[in-house]
Design a protein around this motif. Structure first.
Motif, PDB file in Angstrom:
ATOM      1  N   ALA A 277       9.263  -0.053  -8.230  1.00 32.45           N
ATOM      2  CA  ALA A 277       8.171   0.046  -7.078  1.00 32.45           C
ATOM      3  C   ALA A 277       6.630  -0.588  -7.597  1.00 32.45           C
ATOM      4  O   ALA A 277       6.398  -0.237  -8.806  1.00 32.45           O
ATOM      5  N   PHE A 278       5.822  -1.093  -6.996  1.00 33.98           N
ATOM      6  CA  PHE A 278       4.603  -1.378  -7.043  1.00 33.98           C
ATOM      7  C   PHE A 278       4.215  -2.397  -7.948  1.00 33.98           C
ATOM      8  O   PHE A 278       3.137  -2.647  -8.524  1.00 33.98           O
TER       9      PHE A 278
ATOM     10  N   ALA B 281       9.140   0.705  -0.724  1.00 31.41           N
ATOM     11  CA  ALA B 281       8.391   0.073  -1.875  1.00 31.41           C
ATOM     12  C   ALA B 281       9.181  -0.586  -3.072  1.00 31.41           C
ATOM     13  O   ALA B 281       8.807  -1.410  -3.654  1.00 31.41           O
ATOM     14  N   ALA B 282      10.469  -0.151  -2.887  1.00 31.53           N
ATOM     15  CA  ALA B 282      11.355  -0.938  -3.754  1.00 31.53           C
ATOM     16  C   ALA B 282      12.900  -0.529  -3.394  1.00 31.53           C
ATOM     17  O   ALA B 282      13.091   0.457  -2.466  1.00 31.53           O
ATOM     18  N   GLU B 283      13.871  -1.071  -4.143  1.00 29.24           N
ATOM     19  CA  GLU B 283      15.413  -0.456  -3.819  1.00 29.24           C
ATOM     20  C   GLU B 283      15.148   0.804  -4.023  1.00 29.24           C
ATOM     21  O   GLU B 283      15.152   1.173  -5.173  1.00 29.24           O
TER      22      GLU B 283
ATOM     23  N   VAL C 226      13.475   3.223  -3.109  1.00 33.27           N
ATOM     24  CA  VAL C 226      12.215   4.079  -3.304  1.00 33.27           C
ATOM     25  C   VAL C 226      11.316   3.842  -1.715  1.00 33.27           C
ATOM     26  O   VAL C 226      11.118   2.771  -1.128  1.00 33.27           O
ATOM     27  N   VAL C 227      10.914   4.883  -1.169  1.00 35.13           N
ATOM     28  CA  VAL C 227      10.251   4.936   0.177  1.00 35.13           C
ATOM     29  C   VAL C 227       8.887   5.570  -0.140  1.00 35.13           C
ATOM     30  O   VAL C 227       8.789   6.480  -0.935  1.00 35.13           O
ATOM     31  N   ALA C 228       8.029   4.728   0.219  1.00 31.67           N
ATOM     32  CA  ALA C 228       6.243   5.168   0.086  1.00 31.67           C
ATOM     33  C   ALA C 228       5.840   5.739   1.479  1.00 31.67           C
ATOM     34  O   ALA C 228       6.168   5.117   2.530  1.00 31.67           O
ATOM     35  N   LEU C 229       5.302   6.881   1.385  1.00 31.97           N
ATOM     36  CA  LEU C 229       4.809   7.537   2.661  1.00 31.97           C
ATOM     37  C   LEU C 229       3.154   7.658   2.637  1.00 31.97           C
ATOM     38  O   LEU C 229       2.605   8.234   1.390  1.00 31.97           O
ATOM     39  N   ASP C 230       2.781   7.428   3.763  1.00 29.10           N
ATOM     40  CA  ASP C 230       1.080   7.424   3.788  1.00 29.10           C
ATOM     41  C   ASP C 230       1.142   9.003   4.613  1.00 29.10           C
ATOM     42  O   ASP C 230       1.589   8.963   5.646  1.00 29.10           O
ATOM     43  N   LEU C 231       0.730   9.945   3.880  1.00 31.75           N
ATOM     44  CA  LEU C 231       0.320  11.276   4.578  1.00 31.75           C
ATOM     45  C   LEU C 231      -1.064  11.610   5.143  1.00 31.75           C
ATOM     46  O   LEU C 231      -1.988  11.442   4.100  1.00 31.75           O
TER      47      LEU C 231
ATOM     48  N   VAL D   2       9.018   8.119  -3.218  1.00 33.72           N
ATOM     49  CA  VAL D   2      10.130   8.801  -3.655  1.00 33.72           C
ATOM     50  C   VAL D   2      11.348   8.259  -3.821  1.00 33.72           C
ATOM     51  O   VAL D   2      11.689   7.084  -3.050  1.00 33.72           O
ATOM     52  N   LEU D   3      11.987   8.228  -4.855  1.00 33.96           N
ATOM     53  CA  LEU D   3      13.317   7.639  -5.301  1.00 33.96           C
ATOM     54  C   LEU D   3      14.403   8.406  -4.783  1.00 33.96           C
ATOM     55  O   LEU D   3      14.360   9.645  -4.918  1.00 33.96           O
ATOM     56  N   ARG D   4      15.331   7.821  -3.806  1.00 33.71           N
ATOM     57  CA  ARG D   4      16.522   8.548  -3.365  1.00 33.71           C
ATOM     58  C   ARG D   4      17.188   8.656  -4.676  1.00 33.71           C
ATOM     59  O   ARG D   4      17.670   7.595  -5.432  1.00 33.71           O
ATOM     60  N   GLU D   5      17.702   9.956  -5.004  1.00 37.74           N
ATOM     61  CA  GLU D   5      18.621  10.365  -6.162  1.00 37.74           C
ATOM     62  C   GLU D   5      19.970  10.673  -5.604  1.00 37.74           C
ATOM     63  O   GLU D   5      20.011  11.987  -5.181  1.00 37.74           O
TER      64      GLU D   5
END
Length: 321
Positions: A154-155, A21-23, A25-30, A75-78
């Protein structure tokens, strides 16, 4: 296919889709493994994901509440975090199954004629469905969205394409920090303010909204506030109304720890007063609220607490167990 019925044990979801979704940031469809309906939720809600090794993390639902077939999270990777975001980024792929609990909502969107939404970084996630709900209700609203860089936000393109100049995207490397004095300089406009993002942003927004009427500002925090020293330094008692059992909570132990040691069934997750999982009904006594969730009005009622951090302000609390 029957709708999922929630319970303490949670339920299983499967990752249907995944995208960047961005640098960072991963977007998941559950979705439900059988394609059935998921539990109802409203803007501001989050869901617990039980990740590898029993790690539990909370993520805001940022899709469409009307879509009962899928939930979206981002979710942002931290790298400096506690490992939950790394588990999501590294292990959750299309087809992966993950256990969930919830949804829960301690950041609900209240009805209003006007809104100001302020997002910092990944704090945009709970505000996305709020913006859509405000638009659908015909309310007047605007969104100020700040981030480190345009690539990390993101978005942002989705928001600008759908809502035009109601949305201000403010990458700090090009525009500097959000101008909160300009955004919050007119308290007479009567808008409700919803803000989510890093602690520094929330603290600054709270400072500027200090003179506004109670309930005007709602924030959601990822990290706990410093609650200072407990009101009561001595031990106190906790009576369990359902069984008549009375437990002693000594200094240095949380109410949650004492309840767990006594075998009381209670869900918990963050253990720092930010997620709301362990919310408990209070039937008697005054609470020393030490969470990062309740408003001042909610605290004054003394009818709920988060026993992972909150304590008794007096000698005894009566809880609904």
């Amino acid at each position: 296919m029957e709708p999922i019925v929630t319970g303490d044990a949670g339920f299983e979801l499967v990752v249907h889709d995944r995208r960047e979704a961005a640098e960072g940031v991963v977007a998941l469809d559950l979705r439900a493994p059988d394609g059935g309906e998921l539990p109802v939720w409203e803007p501001g809600a989050h869901v617990d994901l039980v990740l590898a090794g029993g790690v539990v993390r909370q993520y805001s639902l940022c899709g469409d509440p009307a879509d009962r077939t899928g939930w979206r999270i981002a979710v942002l990777r931290e790298p400096a975090g506690r490992g939950g975001s790394a588990l999501v980024h590294d292990r959750l792929r299309p087809g992966t199954r993950v256990r969930a609990r919830g949804p829960r909502n301690h950041f609900a969107l209240e009805p209003a004629a006007r809104y100001l939404f302020i997002a910092g970084g990944i704090g945009i996630t709970p505000l996305l469905p709020m913006v859509a709900a405000a638009q659908a209700a015909g309310a007047r609203w605007r969104l100020a969205y700040g981030g480190r860089t345009a690539a990390s936000m993101a978005f942002a393109d989705e928001l600008r394409a759908e809502h035009g100049d109601r949305v201000t995207v403010h990458p700090q490397d090009r525009c500097g920090p959000l101008d909160l004095d300009a955004l919050l300089g007119a308290p007479a406009d009567g808008a409700l303010v919803y803000c989510c993002g890093p602690a520094s942003l929330l603290d600054a927004v709270e400072e500027r909204c200090a003179g506004r009427p109670p309930g005007t500002l709602r924030v959601e925090r990822f990290t706990p506030v410093d609650a200072g020293e407990p009101v009561r330094a001595e031990s106190f008692e906790v009576e369990l109304a359902g069984t008549g059992v009375t437990l002693t909570v000594p200094p240095g132990r949380s109410v949650l720890e004492v309840l767990e040691a006594a075998g009381v069934p209670i869900l918990s997750s963050c253990r720092e007063g930010t997620c709301g999982t362990c919310e408990t009904v209070v039937l008697g006594g005054e609470v020393d609220h030490r969470d990062s969730l309740l408003t001042e009005e909610e605290r004054a009622a003394h009818d709920t607490m988060f026993p992972c951090v909150s304590r008794a302000a007096g000698p005894k609390l009566v809880l609904e167990f």
